[in-house]
Motif scaffolding. Structure first.
Motif, PDB file in Angstrom:
ATOM      1  N   GLY A  98       0.746  -1.371   0.007  1.00  0.00           N
ATOM      2  CA  GLY A  98      -0.039   0.082  -0.094  1.00  0.00           C
ATOM      3  C   GLY A  98       0.723   1.381   0.055  1.00  0.00           C
ATOM      4  O   GLY A  98       0.147   2.345   0.207  1.00  0.00           O
ATOM      5  N   LEU A  99       2.068   1.210  -0.030  1.00  0.00           N
ATOM      6  CA  LEU A  99       2.985   2.389   0.099  1.00  0.00           C
ATOM      7  C   LEU A  99       2.941   3.349  -1.032  1.00  0.00           C
ATOM      8  O   LEU A  99       2.760   4.483  -1.207  1.00  0.00           O
ATOM      9  CB  LEU A  99       4.505   1.929   0.156  1.00  0.00           C
ATOM     10  CG  LEU A  99       4.599   1.630   2.023  1.00  0.00           C
ATOM     11  CD1 LEU A  99       6.080   1.011   2.014  1.00  0.00           C
ATOM     12  CD2 LEU A  99       4.242   2.551   2.727  1.00  0.00           C
ATOM     13  N   ALA A 100       2.551   2.426  -2.275  1.00  0.00           N
ATOM     14  CA  ALA A 100       2.551   3.312  -3.619  1.00  0.00           C
ATOM     15  C   ALA A 100       1.209   4.313  -3.621  1.00  0.00           C
ATOM     16  O   ALA A 100       1.414   5.702  -4.188  1.00  0.00           O
ATOM     17  CB  ALA A 100       2.478   2.214  -4.705  1.00  0.00           C
ATOM     18  N   ALA A 101       0.093   3.930  -2.815  1.00  0.00           N
ATOM     19  CA  ALA A 101      -0.867   4.807  -2.862  1.00  0.00           C
ATOM     20  C   ALA A 101      -0.607   5.958  -1.871  1.00  0.00           C
ATOM     21  O   ALA A 101      -1.249   7.167  -2.179  1.00  0.00           O
ATOM     22  CB  ALA A 101      -2.081   4.193  -2.375  1.00  0.00           C
ATOM     23  N   TRP A 102      -0.097   5.715  -0.771  1.00  0.00           N
ATOM     24  CA  TRP A 102       0.455   6.668   0.383  1.00  0.00           C
ATOM     25  C   TRP A 102       1.266   7.742  -0.653  1.00  0.00           C
ATOM     26  O   TRP A 102       1.095   8.845  -0.492  1.00  0.00           O
ATOM     27  CB  TRP A 102       1.311   5.901   1.234  1.00  0.00           C
ATOM     28  CG  TRP A 102       2.066   6.995   2.213  1.00  0.00           C
ATOM     29  CD1 TRP A 102       3.377   6.712   2.426  1.00  0.00           C
ATOM     30  CD2 TRP A 102       1.817   8.289   2.979  1.00  0.00           C
ATOM     31  NE1 TRP A 102       3.974   7.582   3.309  1.00  0.00           N
ATOM     32  CE2 TRP A 102       2.924   8.509   3.570  1.00  0.00           C
ATOM     33  CE3 TRP A 102       0.569   8.943   3.017  1.00  0.00           C
ATOM     34  CZ2 TRP A 102       3.024   9.688   4.541  1.00  0.00           C
ATOM     35  CZ3 TRP A 102       0.738   9.979   3.795  1.00  0.00           C
ATOM     36  CH2 TRP A 102       1.842  10.293   4.433  1.00  0.00           C
ATOM     37  N   TYR A 103       2.243   7.327  -1.470  1.00  0.00           N
ATOM     38  CA  TYR A 103       3.268   8.285  -2.242  1.00  0.00           C
ATOM     39  C   TYR A 103       2.507   9.205  -3.196  1.00  0.00           C
ATOM     40  O   TYR A 103       2.786  10.250  -3.388  1.00  0.00           O
ATOM     41  CB  TYR A 103       4.277   7.337  -2.926  1.00  0.00           C
ATOM     42  CG  TYR A 103       5.131   6.780  -1.848  1.00  0.00           C
ATOM     43  CD1 TYR A 103       5.506   7.079  -0.575  1.00  0.00           C
ATOM     44  CD2 TYR A 103       5.895   5.602  -2.043  1.00  0.00           C
ATOM     45  CE1 TYR A 103       6.204   6.613   0.477  1.00  0.00           C
ATOM     46  CE2 TYR A 103       6.844   4.908  -1.450  1.00  0.00           C
ATOM     47  CZ  TYR A 103       6.703   5.527  -0.095  1.00  0.00           C
ATOM     48  OH  TYR A 103       7.613   4.747   1.022  1.00  0.00           O
ATOM     49  N   ARG A 104       1.589   8.540  -3.845  1.00  0.00           N
ATOM     50  CA  ARG A 104       0.634   9.223  -4.727  1.00  0.00           C
ATOM     51  C   ARG A 104      -0.124  10.283  -3.999  1.00  0.00           C
ATOM     52  O   ARG A 104      -0.530  11.540  -4.547  1.00  0.00           O
ATOM     53  CB  ARG A 104      -0.551   8.179  -5.529  1.00  0.00           C
ATOM     54  CG  ARG A 104       0.082   7.376  -6.572  1.00  0.00           C
ATOM     55  CD  ARG A 104      -0.970   6.920  -7.542  1.00  0.00           C
ATOM     56  NE  ARG A 104      -1.674   5.885  -6.892  1.00  0.00           N
ATOM     57  CZ  ARG A 104      -1.487   4.531  -6.586  1.00  0.00           C
ATOM     58  NH1 ARG A 104      -0.294   4.103  -7.011  1.00  0.00           N
ATOM     59  NH2 ARG A 104      -2.494   3.847  -5.969  1.00  0.00           N
TER      60      ARG A 104
END
Lengths: 113, 274
Positions: B259-265
């Motif tokens: 889920g980190l990609a969504a946090w970075y987005r």
């Protein structure tokens, strides 16, 4: 937990405005959705006002509720706390308007001689 | 003095720059938190004609003043200071142990090369967290609040002065681990981000509604532990949306990386707007 700091802010603001006059009553507006407990404020008020021009003064607290609208029945919902429900039983409400007030409305001070 | 509940004496809020070891005391020797006088004091001075009249005749003096006016003015000043430099500041709030520092460390390692990130660490005591952040190569200052249980706008103003973040950067403010008091204190941040781990109860948003009402984003952390704990993700999100229908929600594991990609987005989208 934070009511003592809040009370200090209130007393400091009133002292600054009252000058040397004795304060008889302080009126606050506290929204029902703000995380301040009126009972805890009253407890702190007596301690913090000791030996100040506010000593012995009355603390009047006016509670202002937030107002939401029910997304299911469309009715207005008076928010007495952050978890209030619609009378129809729904918990699907619009974000509340108001209820987050934390204000000193006024104070009554003793008449000058 | 405790800046929040006044529960002890001798405790001082301090600001430490771990890079230099320089320590600033944020309280005056008399125990009062220093308060910068606003440039434009909103309460009229007591000598104003209306006040003289009220005093002479014993009438009610209208104050119409926000109790936290001093903090809110400083928070606005911080907000303007950040806006003119195109800096995004986020206020990370959670109970102790929800994973704020771990999420920060991972974020700094994975985004820090392309984006200048500065960190303000708030804890009652120790420099542990700012040292963890510095180990990632990022700039960090530590605010120790003593017995105080939240950061306030004055502390952030001092910390920003020390941190001196560059223009077009990201400032992460890690508040004191506490799901109650930080909800009430605006620091001048763009948004509060509430972090809740699945090892806590799914009903936390209802138990601590003020924090989840104040937050723009809820991060459900420690997703990797979900198989081992009794935590109903859907119920937790529904509880959060009950107290804050507009809250964004992201689920992730700061250690395993889910889920980190969504946090970075989410971060990049906010950065694009400052």
């Amino acid at each position: 937990m934070h009511e003592l700091a809040i009370t200090r802010n209130i007393v400091e603001a009133c002292r600054a405005r009252a000058g040397n006059a004795r304060v008889l009553c302080v009126t606050l507006e506290i929204g029902t959705l703000t995380c301040v407990m009126p009972e805890a404020l009253r407890f702190c008020y007596e301690i913090v006002t000791d030996a100040t021009p506010l000593a012995g003064s009355e603390l009047e607290i006016i509670r202002l509720p937030g107002i939401s609208r029910c997304r299911d029945c469309g009715g207005e919902v008076i928010m007495h706390d952050p978890l209030s429900c619609c009378p129809c039983g729904s918990v699907h409400l619009t974000p509340p308007q108001g209820g987050d007030e934390l204000r000193i409305r006024s104070m009554d001070i003793e008449e000058a001689d | 003095m405790c800046t929040t509940c006044g529960c002890s004496t001798g405790a001082h809020a301090t600001l430490t720059d771990p890079a230099t070891g320089r320590i600033l005391h944020l309280e005056r020797p008399d125990g009062q938190v220093p308060r910068q006088e606003p440039a434009d004091p909103s309460p009229a001075p007591p000598s104003a004609p209306a006040e003289r009249h009220a005093r002479a005749h014993g009438t009610t003096v209208p104050l119409e003043q926000a109790v936290l006016a001093a903090n809110d003015r400083l928070a606005e000043r911080n907000r303007r200071w950040l806006a003119t430099r195109h800096i995004l500041a986020l206020n990370l709030v959670s109970s102790p142990g929800a994973g704020k520092t771990t999420l920060l460390e991972r974020t700094l390692r994975e985004l820090g090369d392309g984006l200048p990130i500065g960190v303000v660490e708030g804890d009652q005591e120790t420099l542990f967290d700012s040292e963890r952040i510095r180990a990632t190569g990022c700039r960090a200052v530590q605010v120790n609040t003593g017995t105080g249980c939240h950061l306030d706008a004055e502390m952030l103003a001092r910390a920003l002065g020390q941190l001196n973040p560059p223009r077009h950067s990201l400032v992460m403010i890690e508040n004191v681990g506490n799901l109650v008091c930080p909800a009430l204190f605006d620091l001048g941040e763009a948004a509060k981000v509430a972090i809740l781990s699945v090892t806590e109860g799914a009903d936390k948003p209802l138990k601590y509604p003020h924090m989840f009402r104040a937050a723009r984003l809820m991060i459900l952390n420690k997703l990797d532990l979900l198989p081992y704990v009794d935590f109903d993700v859907a119920a937790c999100i529904a509880y959060a949306r009950r107290v804050n229908p507009d809250i964004d929600v992201l689920s992730l594991s700061a250690t395993r990386g889910d889920g980190l990609a969504a946090w970075y987005r989410w971060l990049q989208a906010r950065l694009a707007r400052v």
